[in-house]
Design a protein around this motif. Structure first.
Motif, short mmCIF file in Angstrom:
data_model
loop_
_atom_site.label_atom_id
_atom_site.label_comp_id
_atom_site.label_asym_id
_atom_site.label_seq_id
_atom_site.Cartn_x
_atom_site.Cartn_y
_atom_site.Cartn_z
N GLU A 251 -9.19 4.36 6.05
CA GLU A 251 -9.98 3.64 5.05
C GLU A 251 -9.55 2.17 4.96
OE1 GLU A 251 -9.36 5.99 1.53
OE2 GLU A 251 -10.72 7.59 2.21
N LEU A 252 -8.25 1.93 4.99
CA LEU A 252 -7.75 0.56 4.94
C LEU A 252 -8.23 -0.24 6.14
CD1 LEU A 252 -5.90 -1.67 3.73
CD2 LEU A 252 -4.07 -0.72 5.15
N CYS B 278 0.86 -1.18 0.00
CA CYS B 278 0.00 0.00 0.00
C CYS B 278 0.90 1.23 0.00
CB CYS B 278 -0.91 0.01 1.23
SG CYS B 278 -1.99 -1.42 1.36
N MET C 3 0.37 6.26 2.19
CA MET C 3 -0.55 5.98 3.28
C MET C 3 -0.71 7.16 4.24
SD MET C 3 -1.74 3.23 2.26
CE MET C 3 -2.82 2.80 3.61
N SER C 4 -1.53 8.10 3.81
CA SER C 4 -1.90 9.23 4.66
C SER C 4 -2.80 8.71 5.79
CB SER C 4 -2.69 10.25 3.83
OG SER C 4 -3.92 9.67 3.39
N GLN D 226 -5.84 9.46 6.33
CA GLN D 226 -7.13 9.13 5.74
C GLN D 226 -7.09 7.76 5.07
OE1 GLN D 226 -8.66 11.98 2.91
NE2 GLN D 226 -10.18 10.54 2.12
N ARG D 227 -6.05 7.52 4.30
CA ARG D 227 -5.93 6.20 3.61
C ARG D 227 -5.75 5.07 4.62
NH1 ARG D 227 -4.78 5.53 -1.88
NH2 ARG D 227 -3.35 3.88 -1.29
#
Length: 173
Positions: A159-160, A149, A152-153, A155-156
Motif C-alpha cells: 500500500e505504501l 512507518c 509494516m506487514s 500488505q502495508r
C-alpha cells in the motif's frame, strides 16, 4: 552551484546558509555546524559527494576525514544519488524478531532491487537501516529520513509503495 562527484562549488546562497548555521556557535567551535552544512548540501543536491565534503571541511577549517566520518556514521546522509523515495527498513535484532528482514526482503522483491539499490525509474531506493528506536512497532521503516512507518506487514508495504507511486505520478512529494 556546480557539482559532480569530482567538483563542488559553493554558491553564494549556500554559503549564506552555511554562515547562518556557523553563527549559532562560538567562533572557536564552528565545526559544530558540520551536520547542518551536510544537511544543506543534501537538500540542494540530493546527496553529499566527496567533493562537497572537502568544501565543507575547508569552509569549517577541519580535516576532510572528520567530515567524512560524520557522513559515513549517520545513515541520513546519502553518499550517492538516491531515488525520490528513500525507504530505510530497520533490520536490527528487535525488528528482525518481528519480521524486519522479511519486510526488507519483500520490499526489494516488489521493487525488483537489491538492498541498497534504486529502481530503474529512479523512484525508490531501498536500504537496511540501523535501529529507528520504535522496536515495539516493528517492523518499522523511515521514508526519506522523515516519515516513520510502523507495523509494516507485506500488505502495508504494498500500500505504501502504491501510494508513493501515485504521489510521484501526480507530481507531489
Amino acid at each position: 552551484m556546480s557539482s559532480s562527484n569530482n567538483e563542488y562549488v559553493l554558491s553564494e546562497s549556500t554559503r549564506a546558509r552555511f554562515d547562518r548555521e556557523v553563527a549559532k556557535y562560538p567562533a572557536e567551535h564552528k565545526q559544530s555546524a558540520v551536520m547542518a552544512c551536510l544537511t544543506i548540501v543534501q537538500q540542494e543536491m540530493g546527496y553529499v559527494s566527496r567533493a562537497a565534503e572537502d568544501v565543507i571541511a575547508d569552509y569549517l577549517g577541519m580535516p576532510a576525514i572528520a567530515v567524512y566520518e560524520v557522513t559515513t556514521f549517520y545513515n541520513m546522509y546519502n553518499q550517492q544519488p538516491v531515488g525520490k523515495f528513500k525507504l530505510n527498513v530497520c533490520a536490527n535484532l528487535p525488528c528482525q524478531l518481528r519480521d524486519g528482514q522479511t519486510a526488507l526482503d519483500h520490499l526489494c522483491r516488489k521493487l525488483g532491487v537489491e538492498q541498497g539499490g534504486t529502481t530503474a525509474d529512479g523512484l525508490f531506493t531501498v536500504q537496511k537501516s540501523e535501529c529507528l528506536g520504535a522496536c515495539a512497532d516493528a517492523p518499522v521503516m523511515l521514508v526519506n529520513d522523515r516519515q516513520m512507518c510502523s507495523f509494516m506487514s507485506e500488505q502495508r508495504l504494498d500500500e505504501l509503495v502504491d501510494t508513493l507511486r501515485a504521489h510521484a505520478a501526480a507530481g507531489k512529494n
